[in-house]
Design an enzyme around this catalytic site. Structure first.
Site, PDB file in Angstrom:
ATOM      1  N   ARG A 130     -11.690   2.171  -8.954  1.00  0.00           N
ATOM      2  CA  ARG A 130     -12.123   3.487  -8.477  1.00  0.00           C
ATOM      3  C   ARG A 130     -11.446   4.564  -9.317  1.00  0.00           C
ATOM      4  O   ARG A 130     -10.364   4.373  -9.863  1.00  0.00           O
ATOM      5  CB  ARG A 130     -11.812   3.684  -6.992  1.00  0.00           C
ATOM      6  CG  ARG A 130     -10.341   3.841  -6.627  1.00  0.00           C
ATOM      7  CD  ARG A 130      -9.887   5.296  -6.504  1.00  0.00           C
ATOM      8  NE  ARG A 130      -8.442   5.404  -6.338  1.00  0.00           N
ATOM      9  CZ  ARG A 130      -7.580   5.515  -7.333  1.00  0.00           C
ATOM     10  NH1 ARG A 130      -7.985   5.510  -8.586  1.00  0.00           N
ATOM     11  NH2 ARG A 130      -6.283   5.628  -7.085  1.00  0.00           N
ATOM     12  N   HIS A 161      -2.762  12.296  -3.151  1.00  0.00           N
ATOM     13  CA  HIS A 161      -1.589  12.388  -2.275  1.00  0.00           C
ATOM     14  C   HIS A 161      -1.905  13.165  -0.995  1.00  0.00           C
ATOM     15  O   HIS A 161      -1.091  13.973  -0.534  1.00  0.00           O
ATOM     16  CB  HIS A 161      -0.380  12.989  -3.029  1.00  0.00           C
ATOM     17  CG  HIS A 161       0.178  12.017  -4.015  1.00  0.00           C
ATOM     18  ND1 HIS A 161       1.047  11.007  -3.648  1.00  0.00           N
ATOM     19  CD2 HIS A 161      -0.025  11.873  -5.350  1.00  0.00           C
ATOM     20  CE1 HIS A 161       1.366  10.291  -4.732  1.00  0.00           C
ATOM     21  NE2 HIS A 161       0.722  10.789  -5.778  1.00  0.00           N
ATOM     22  N   GLY A 198      -3.973   3.785 -12.919  1.00  0.00           N
ATOM     23  CA  GLY A 198      -4.468   4.761 -11.953  1.00  0.00           C
ATOM     24  C   GLY A 198      -5.935   4.567 -11.602  1.00  0.00           C
ATOM     25  O   GLY A 198      -6.552   5.430 -10.983  1.00  0.00           O
ATOM     26  N   ASP A 249      -7.888   3.785  -1.928  1.00  0.00           N
ATOM     27  CA  ASP A 249      -8.314   2.888  -3.008  1.00  0.00           C
ATOM     28  C   ASP A 249      -9.165   1.758  -2.449  1.00  0.00           C
ATOM     29  O   ASP A 249     -10.253   1.464  -2.944  1.00  0.00           O
ATOM     30  CB  ASP A 249      -7.095   2.294  -3.730  1.00  0.00           C
ATOM     31  CG  ASP A 249      -6.172   3.372  -4.265  1.00  0.00           C
ATOM     32  OD1 ASP A 249      -6.598   4.536  -4.328  1.00  0.00           O
ATOM     33  OD2 ASP A 249      -5.028   3.040  -4.614  1.00  0.00           O
ATOM     34  N   TYR A 253       6.684   7.505  -4.954  1.00  0.00           N
ATOM     35  CA  TYR A 253       5.559   7.601  -4.015  1.00  0.00           C
ATOM     36  C   TYR A 253       6.091   7.638  -2.586  1.00  0.00           C
ATOM     37  O   TYR A 253       5.696   8.490  -1.776  1.00  0.00           O
ATOM     38  CB  TYR A 253       4.633   6.402  -4.231  1.00  0.00           C
ATOM     39  CG  TYR A 253       3.348   6.432  -3.430  1.00  0.00           C
ATOM     40  CD1 TYR A 253       2.163   6.858  -4.004  1.00  0.00           C
ATOM     41  CD2 TYR A 253       3.324   6.024  -2.100  1.00  0.00           C
ATOM     42  CE1 TYR A 253       0.974   6.871  -3.274  1.00  0.00           C
ATOM     43  CE2 TYR A 253       2.151   6.038  -1.364  1.00  0.00           C
ATOM     44  CZ  TYR A 253       0.978   6.463  -1.959  1.00  0.00           C
ATOM     45  OH  TYR A 253      -0.184   6.482  -1.236  1.00  0.00           O
TER      46      TYR A 253
HETATM   47  C1  GLA Z   1      -2.328   5.509  -4.913  1.00  0.00           C
HETATM   48  C2  GLA Z   1      -2.409   5.020  -3.449  1.00  0.00           C
HETATM   49  C3  GLA Z   1      -3.471   5.788  -2.671  1.00  0.00           C
HETATM   50  C4  GLA Z   1      -3.292   7.302  -2.837  1.00  0.00           C
HETATM   51  C5  GLA Z   1      -3.114   7.676  -4.309  1.00  0.00           C
HETATM   52  C6  GLA Z   1      -2.766   9.130  -4.487  1.00  0.00           C
HETATM   53  O1  GLA Z   1      -3.503   5.201  -5.590  1.00  0.00           O
HETATM   54  O2  GLA Z   1      -2.698   3.638  -3.405  1.00  0.00           O
HETATM   55  O3  GLA Z   1      -3.427   5.399  -1.318  1.00  0.00           O
HETATM   56  O4  GLA Z   1      -2.231   7.769  -2.051  1.00  0.00           O
HETATM   57  O5  GLA Z   1      -2.103   6.909  -4.937  1.00  0.00           O
HETATM   58  O6  GLA Z   1      -3.811   9.923  -4.043  1.00  0.00           O
END
Ligand code: GLA
Length: 340
Positions: A13, A20, A109, A153, A202
Protein backbone atom coordinates in the site's frame (compact mmCIF):
# COMPACT_ATOMS: atom_id res chain seq x y z
CA UNK A 1 5.13 -32.44 -0.30
CA UNK A 2 2.18 -33.92 -2.22
CA UNK A 3 -1.07 -31.97 -1.92
CA UNK A 4 -3.27 -29.27 -3.44
CA UNK A 5 -1.61 -26.11 -4.73
CA UNK A 6 -2.85 -22.53 -4.93
CA UNK A 7 -1.46 -19.04 -5.43
CA UNK A 8 -2.28 -16.04 -3.25
CA UNK A 9 -1.41 -12.38 -3.84
CA UNK A 10 -1.41 -9.51 -1.34
CA UNK A 11 -0.67 -5.98 -2.57
CA UNK A 12 1.45 -3.42 -0.76
CA UNK A 13 0.00 0.00 0.00
CA UNK A 14 0.99 3.60 -0.40
CA UNK A 15 -0.55 6.19 1.89
CA UNK A 16 -1.57 9.31 -0.02
CA UNK A 17 -2.30 11.38 3.08
CA UNK A 18 -3.00 10.83 6.79
CA UNK A 19 0.13 9.54 8.51
CA UNK A 20 0.56 8.88 12.23
CA UNK A 21 -3.14 9.30 12.88
CA UNK A 22 -4.45 5.72 12.55
CA UNK A 23 -3.48 4.67 16.07
CA UNK A 24 -5.49 7.53 17.56
CA UNK A 25 -8.62 6.65 15.58
CA UNK A 26 -8.03 9.21 12.83
CA UNK A 27 -8.80 9.27 9.10
CA UNK A 28 -6.34 8.01 6.48
CA UNK A 29 -6.35 7.82 2.67
CA UNK A 30 -4.11 4.99 1.41
CA UNK A 31 -4.44 2.79 -1.65
CA UNK A 32 -3.49 -0.83 -2.29
CA UNK A 33 -0.90 -0.93 -5.10
CA UNK A 34 0.07 -3.21 -7.95
CA UNK A 35 3.32 -4.28 -6.29
CA UNK A 36 2.97 -7.04 -3.72
CA UNK A 37 3.68 -10.48 -2.33
CA UNK A 38 2.81 -13.72 -4.10
CA UNK A 39 2.89 -17.11 -2.39
CA UNK A 40 2.66 -20.33 -4.35
CA UNK A 41 1.40 -22.78 -1.73
CA UNK A 42 1.29 -26.55 -1.53
CA UNK A 43 -1.05 -27.69 1.23
CA UNK A 44 -0.46 -31.12 2.59
CA UNK A 45 -3.33 -33.57 2.37
CA UNK A 46 -3.93 -36.73 4.35
CA UNK A 47 -1.24 -37.31 6.92
CA UNK A 48 -0.46 -33.64 7.73
CA UNK A 49 3.08 -32.77 8.83
CA UNK A 50 3.14 -30.17 11.62
CA UNK A 51 5.50 -27.90 9.72
CA UNK A 52 5.34 -24.77 7.56
CA UNK A 53 8.25 -24.17 5.24
CA UNK A 54 8.52 -20.92 3.28
CA UNK A 55 11.25 -19.95 0.85
CA UNK A 56 11.55 -16.29 -0.19
CA UNK A 57 13.23 -14.76 -3.22
CA UNK A 58 14.33 -11.79 -1.10
CA UNK A 59 15.77 -13.76 1.86
CA UNK A 60 18.78 -16.07 1.90
CA UNK A 61 17.37 -18.36 4.58
CA UNK A 62 14.08 -20.26 4.46
CA UNK A 63 11.55 -20.01 7.30
CA UNK A 64 10.81 -23.34 8.98
CA UNK A 65 7.99 -23.05 11.48
CA UNK A 66 6.80 -25.87 13.72
CA UNK A 67 3.11 -26.00 14.54
CA UNK A 68 1.44 -25.01 16.73
CA UNK A 69 3.58 -21.84 16.94
CA UNK A 70 4.99 -20.94 20.35
CA UNK A 71 7.25 -17.91 20.96
CA UNK A 72 7.70 -15.56 18.01
CA UNK A 73 9.92 -12.63 18.98
CA UNK A 74 13.22 -14.54 19.25
CA UNK A 75 12.86 -16.58 16.04
CA UNK A 76 15.44 -16.64 13.32
CA UNK A 77 15.75 -15.79 10.51
CA UNK A 78 14.12 -12.50 11.52
CA UNK A 79 11.67 -12.51 8.59
CA UNK A 80 10.19 -15.81 9.83
CA UNK A 81 8.71 -13.91 12.82
CA UNK A 82 6.03 -12.42 10.55
CA UNK A 83 4.59 -15.68 9.17
CA UNK A 84 5.05 -17.32 12.58
CA UNK A 85 3.08 -14.52 14.26
CA UNK A 86 0.26 -14.87 11.72
CA UNK A 87 0.03 -18.61 12.34
CA UNK A 88 0.17 -18.08 16.10
CA UNK A 89 -2.80 -15.69 15.80
CA UNK A 90 -4.67 -18.14 13.57
CA UNK A 91 -3.87 -21.18 15.70
CA UNK A 92 -2.70 -22.94 12.52
CA UNK A 93 -2.14 -26.67 12.90
CA UNK A 94 -1.99 -27.82 9.25
CA UNK A 95 1.40 -27.62 7.58
CA UNK A 96 2.17 -26.34 4.10
CA UNK A 97 5.05 -25.33 1.88
CA UNK A 98 5.27 -22.09 -0.03
CA UNK A 99 7.45 -20.04 -2.34
CA UNK A 100 7.29 -16.33 -1.59
CA UNK A 101 8.10 -13.78 -4.29
CA UNK A 102 7.77 -10.05 -3.84
CA UNK A 103 7.87 -7.05 -6.11
CA UNK A 104 7.79 -4.65 -3.13
CA UNK A 105 10.92 -2.96 -1.82
CA UNK A 106 11.42 -4.16 1.77
CA UNK A 107 11.47 -1.61 4.61
CA UNK A 108 10.59 1.23 2.25
CA UNK A 109 7.28 2.44 3.66
CA UNK A 110 5.13 0.47 1.18
CA UNK A 111 4.05 -2.12 3.79
CA UNK A 112 6.05 -5.13 2.69
CA UNK A 113 5.55 -6.74 6.11
CA UNK A 114 1.77 -6.24 6.17
CA UNK A 115 1.64 -7.60 2.61
CA UNK A 116 3.56 -10.72 3.71
CA UNK A 117 1.32 -11.20 6.75
CA UNK A 118 -1.88 -11.02 4.73
CA UNK A 119 -0.51 -13.34 2.04
CA UNK A 120 0.55 -15.86 4.70
CA UNK A 121 -2.87 -15.75 6.38
CA UNK A 122 -4.55 -16.54 3.05
CA UNK A 123 -1.98 -19.24 2.32
CA UNK A 124 -2.74 -20.78 5.72
CA UNK A 125 -6.43 -20.93 4.86
CA UNK A 126 -7.96 -17.75 6.35
CA UNK A 127 -11.45 -17.27 4.90
CA UNK A 128 -13.11 -14.48 6.95
CA UNK A 129 -14.02 -10.90 5.93
CA UNK A 130 -11.33 -8.25 5.17
CA UNK A 131 -11.67 -6.43 8.52
CA UNK A 132 -11.14 -9.64 10.47
CA UNK A 133 -8.13 -10.48 8.28
CA UNK A 134 -6.70 -6.99 8.86
CA UNK A 135 -7.17 -7.13 12.63
CA UNK A 136 -5.54 -10.54 12.83
CA UNK A 137 -2.53 -9.38 10.81
CA UNK A 138 -2.25 -6.12 12.79
CA UNK A 139 -1.93 -8.22 15.96
CA UNK A 140 0.62 -10.40 14.15
CA UNK A 141 2.66 -7.33 13.12
CA UNK A 142 2.68 -6.08 16.72
CA UNK A 143 3.70 -9.50 17.99
CA UNK A 144 6.44 -9.99 15.38
CA UNK A 145 7.98 -6.51 15.40
CA UNK A 146 7.06 -5.17 18.84
CA UNK A 147 5.86 -1.97 17.11
CA UNK A 148 2.42 -0.78 18.33
CA UNK A 149 1.16 -0.12 14.79
CA UNK A 150 -2.35 0.95 13.80
CA UNK A 151 -4.76 -0.79 11.39
CA UNK A 152 -4.09 1.24 8.22
CA UNK A 153 -1.60 -1.00 6.42
CA UNK A 154 -3.36 -4.30 6.95
CA UNK A 155 -6.84 -2.91 6.26
CA UNK A 156 -5.86 -1.13 3.05
CA UNK A 157 -4.26 -4.35 1.79
CA UNK A 158 -7.17 -6.57 2.82
CA UNK A 159 -9.92 -4.23 1.57
CA UNK A 160 -8.31 -2.60 -1.51
CA UNK A 161 -10.57 -1.56 -4.40
CA UNK A 162 -9.22 -1.52 -7.96
CA UNK A 163 -9.09 2.02 -9.33
CA UNK A 164 -9.74 3.76 -5.99
CA UNK A 165 -7.98 5.06 -2.93
CA UNK A 166 -9.61 4.14 0.39
CA UNK A 167 -10.83 6.50 3.06
CA UNK A 168 -10.40 4.53 6.29
CA UNK A 169 -12.01 5.74 9.47
CA UNK A 170 -9.68 4.10 11.98
CA UNK A 171 -12.06 4.69 14.88
CA UNK A 172 -14.96 2.62 13.57
CA UNK A 173 -12.76 0.72 11.08
CA UNK A 174 -14.94 1.45 8.06
CA UNK A 175 -13.64 1.80 4.50
CA UNK A 176 -14.97 3.93 1.67
CA UNK A 177 -13.54 3.96 -1.89
CA UNK A 178 -12.49 7.42 -3.12
CA UNK A 179 -11.67 7.91 -6.82
CA UNK A 180 -8.62 10.04 -7.54
CA UNK A 181 -8.91 13.08 -9.83
CA UNK A 182 -8.83 12.22 -13.55
CA UNK A 183 -5.48 12.51 -15.27
CA UNK A 184 -3.22 11.96 -12.26
CA UNK A 185 -0.67 9.25 -11.55
CA UNK A 186 0.85 8.24 -8.22
CA UNK A 187 4.58 7.65 -7.78
CA UNK A 188 6.52 6.23 -4.85
CA UNK A 189 10.19 7.24 -4.88
CA UNK A 190 12.79 5.87 -2.47
CA UNK A 191 15.02 8.38 -0.68
CA UNK A 192 17.92 5.91 -0.63
CA UNK A 193 17.89 5.40 3.13
CA UNK A 194 16.15 2.37 4.64
CA UNK A 195 13.91 3.03 7.57
CA UNK A 196 15.94 3.44 10.76
CA UNK A 197 14.93 3.66 14.42
CA UNK A 198 11.37 3.23 13.24
CA UNK A 199 10.36 0.86 16.05
CA UNK A 200 11.31 2.80 19.16
CA UNK A 201 10.63 6.24 17.68
CA UNK A 202 7.21 5.06 16.49
CA UNK A 203 6.30 3.87 20.00
CA UNK A 204 7.54 7.19 21.42
CA UNK A 205 5.33 9.19 19.04
CA UNK A 206 2.32 7.08 19.90
CA UNK A 207 3.05 7.59 23.61
CA UNK A 208 3.31 11.39 23.06
CA UNK A 209 -0.16 11.35 21.47
CA UNK A 210 -1.60 9.30 24.31
CA UNK A 211 -0.07 11.72 26.83
CA UNK A 212 -1.73 14.63 25.01
CA UNK A 213 -5.04 12.75 25.07
CA UNK A 214 -4.87 12.44 28.84
CA UNK A 215 -5.07 16.24 28.98
CA UNK A 216 -7.40 17.20 26.13
CA UNK A 217 -9.29 13.96 25.38
CA UNK A 218 -9.38 11.99 22.11
CA UNK A 219 -7.33 13.80 19.44
CA UNK A 220 -9.82 12.62 16.83
CA UNK A 221 -12.39 14.98 18.36
CA UNK A 222 -10.09 17.69 19.69
CA UNK A 223 -10.36 21.22 18.38
CA UNK A 224 -7.55 23.64 17.73
CA UNK A 225 -8.31 25.87 20.73
CA UNK A 226 -7.54 23.00 23.15
CA UNK A 227 -3.90 22.98 21.97
CA UNK A 228 -3.06 25.84 24.33
CA UNK A 229 -3.63 23.45 27.26
CA UNK A 230 -0.61 21.42 26.11
CA UNK A 231 3.00 22.40 25.97
CA UNK A 232 6.18 21.58 24.12
CA UNK A 233 6.34 18.25 22.38
CA UNK A 234 2.80 17.17 23.23
CA UNK A 235 1.41 20.35 21.72
CA UNK A 236 3.29 19.82 18.46
CA UNK A 237 2.36 16.12 18.23
CA UNK A 238 -1.32 16.94 18.85
CA UNK A 239 -1.21 19.80 16.34
CA UNK A 240 0.04 17.37 13.69
CA UNK A 241 -2.74 14.89 14.41
CA UNK A 242 -5.53 17.49 14.47
CA UNK A 243 -4.36 19.24 11.29
CA UNK A 244 -3.61 15.97 9.47
CA UNK A 245 -7.11 14.61 10.09
CA UNK A 246 -8.46 17.92 8.71
CA UNK A 247 -6.21 17.58 5.65
CA UNK A 248 -7.53 14.06 4.97
CA UNK A 249 -11.11 15.40 5.00
CA UNK A 250 -10.09 18.22 2.63
CA UNK A 251 -8.19 15.80 0.38
CA UNK A 252 -11.29 13.61 0.03
CA UNK A 253 -13.31 16.71 -0.94
CA UNK A 254 -10.60 17.73 -3.44
CA UNK A 255 -10.50 14.22 -4.97
CA UNK A 256 -14.28 14.20 -5.26
CA UNK A 257 -14.20 17.60 -6.99
CA UNK A 258 -11.42 16.42 -9.33
CA UNK A 259 -9.12 19.11 -7.92
CA UNK A 260 -5.58 17.70 -8.15
CA UNK A 261 -3.94 21.05 -7.37
CA UNK A 262 -5.65 21.29 -3.96
CA UNK A 263 -4.97 17.63 -3.24
CA UNK A 264 -1.29 18.22 -3.99
CA UNK A 265 -1.08 21.32 -1.79
CA UNK A 266 -2.53 19.29 1.10
CA UNK A 267 0.15 16.63 0.53
CA UNK A 268 2.86 19.31 0.73
CA UNK A 269 1.37 20.64 3.98
CA UNK A 270 1.21 17.11 5.37
CA UNK A 271 4.93 16.67 4.77
CA UNK A 272 5.77 19.91 6.56
CA UNK A 273 3.66 18.84 9.54
CA UNK A 274 5.27 15.37 9.72
CA UNK A 275 8.71 16.98 9.44
CA UNK A 276 8.28 19.88 11.88
CA UNK A 277 5.56 18.91 14.38
CA UNK A 278 5.76 15.12 14.36
CA UNK A 279 9.52 14.86 13.61
CA UNK A 280 9.42 11.58 11.70
CA UNK A 281 11.18 12.70 8.51
CA UNK A 282 14.92 12.68 7.82
CA UNK A 283 17.02 15.08 5.70
CA UNK A 284 17.23 12.64 2.77
CA UNK A 285 13.43 12.41 2.62
CA UNK A 286 13.06 16.20 2.94
CA UNK A 287 15.45 16.74 0.03
CA UNK A 288 13.64 14.18 -2.12
CA UNK A 289 10.27 15.75 -1.32
CA UNK A 290 11.62 19.22 -2.20
CA UNK A 291 12.95 17.90 -5.50
CA UNK A 292 9.60 16.31 -6.32
CA UNK A 293 7.59 19.37 -5.28
CA UNK A 294 9.62 21.58 -7.62
CA UNK A 295 9.39 19.20 -10.61
CA UNK A 296 6.99 20.46 -13.32
CA UNK A 297 3.83 18.35 -13.48
CA UNK A 298 3.97 17.34 -9.80
CA UNK A 299 0.85 18.41 -7.89
CA UNK A 300 2.25 17.52 -4.47
CA UNK A 301 4.63 15.23 -2.59
CA UNK A 302 5.22 14.00 0.95
CA UNK A 303 6.88 11.26 2.95
CA UNK A 304 4.63 8.21 3.30
CA UNK A 305 4.17 5.64 6.06
CA UNK A 306 6.04 5.61 9.34
CA UNK A 307 8.94 7.79 8.11
CA UNK A 308 12.61 7.71 9.27
CA UNK A 309 13.60 6.72 5.70
CA UNK A 310 11.92 4.87 2.87
CA UNK A 311 9.67 6.41 0.24
CA UNK A 312 8.02 9.66 -0.65
CA UNK A 313 4.72 9.64 -2.53
CA UNK A 314 3.91 12.15 -5.28
CA UNK A 315 0.74 12.91 -7.19
CA UNK A 316 1.72 13.85 -10.71
CA UNK A 317 0.12 14.76 -14.00
CA UNK A 318 -0.30 11.44 -15.83
CA UNK A 319 1.16 13.00 -18.98
CA UNK A 320 4.56 13.55 -17.35
CA UNK A 321 7.30 11.15 -18.45
CA UNK A 322 7.63 8.69 -15.51
CA UNK A 323 11.41 8.80 -15.85
CA UNK A 324 11.39 12.48 -14.82
CA UNK A 325 9.79 11.56 -11.50
CA UNK A 326 11.56 8.24 -10.87
CA UNK A 327 10.58 5.39 -8.57
CA UNK A 328 7.46 3.33 -9.21
CA UNK A 329 4.29 4.50 -10.95
CA UNK A 330 1.60 2.76 -8.89
CA UNK A 331 -2.01 1.89 -9.74
CA UNK A 332 -4.78 1.61 -7.15
CA UNK A 333 -5.42 -2.12 -6.88
CA UNK A 334 -7.83 -4.69 -5.54
CA UNK A 335 -7.25 -6.22 -2.12
CA UNK A 336 -5.55 -9.49 -1.34
CA UNK A 337 -6.97 -12.81 -2.45
CA UNK A 338 -6.49 -16.21 -4.01
CA UNK A 339 -5.28 -15.82 -7.58
CA UNK A 340 -5.74 -19.42 -8.72
C1 GLA B 1 3.21 2.40 9.83
C2 GLA B 1 2.14 1.70 10.70
C3 GLA B 1 0.75 2.25 10.40
C4 GLA B 1 0.74 3.79 10.46
C5 GLA B 1 1.90 4.38 9.66
C6 GLA B 1 2.01 5.87 9.84
O1 GLA B 1 3.03 2.08 8.49
O2 GLA B 1 2.15 0.31 10.48
O3 GLA B 1 -0.18 1.69 11.30
O4 GLA B 1 0.74 4.24 11.79
O5 GLA B 1 3.14 3.80 10.02
O6 GLA B 1 0.88 6.49 9.34
Amino acid sequence: MPGETLTVFAPGRVNLIGDHVDYVGGLVLPMAVDLGTTIRVTRAVGDVPQLVRLRSDSEPEAATIELPVGAVSDRSPVWSRYPAAVMAEMGTTHGFEGDVTTTLPVGAGLSSSASLEIAVALAAGFTGPPLELARLCQRAEQRASGVPCGIMDQLSIAAGVAGSALLIDCRDETVKPVALPDGVAVHAVHCGVSRRLAGSEYADRRADCEAAERTIGPLRDATFDRLSELDGIEQRRARHVITEIGRVRSAVDAATAGDAATFGRLMNESHASLRDDFEVSIPELDQLVERLQSTPGVHGARMTGAGFGGCAVAMVDAGVDPARIGGWRLSPSAGAGIVN
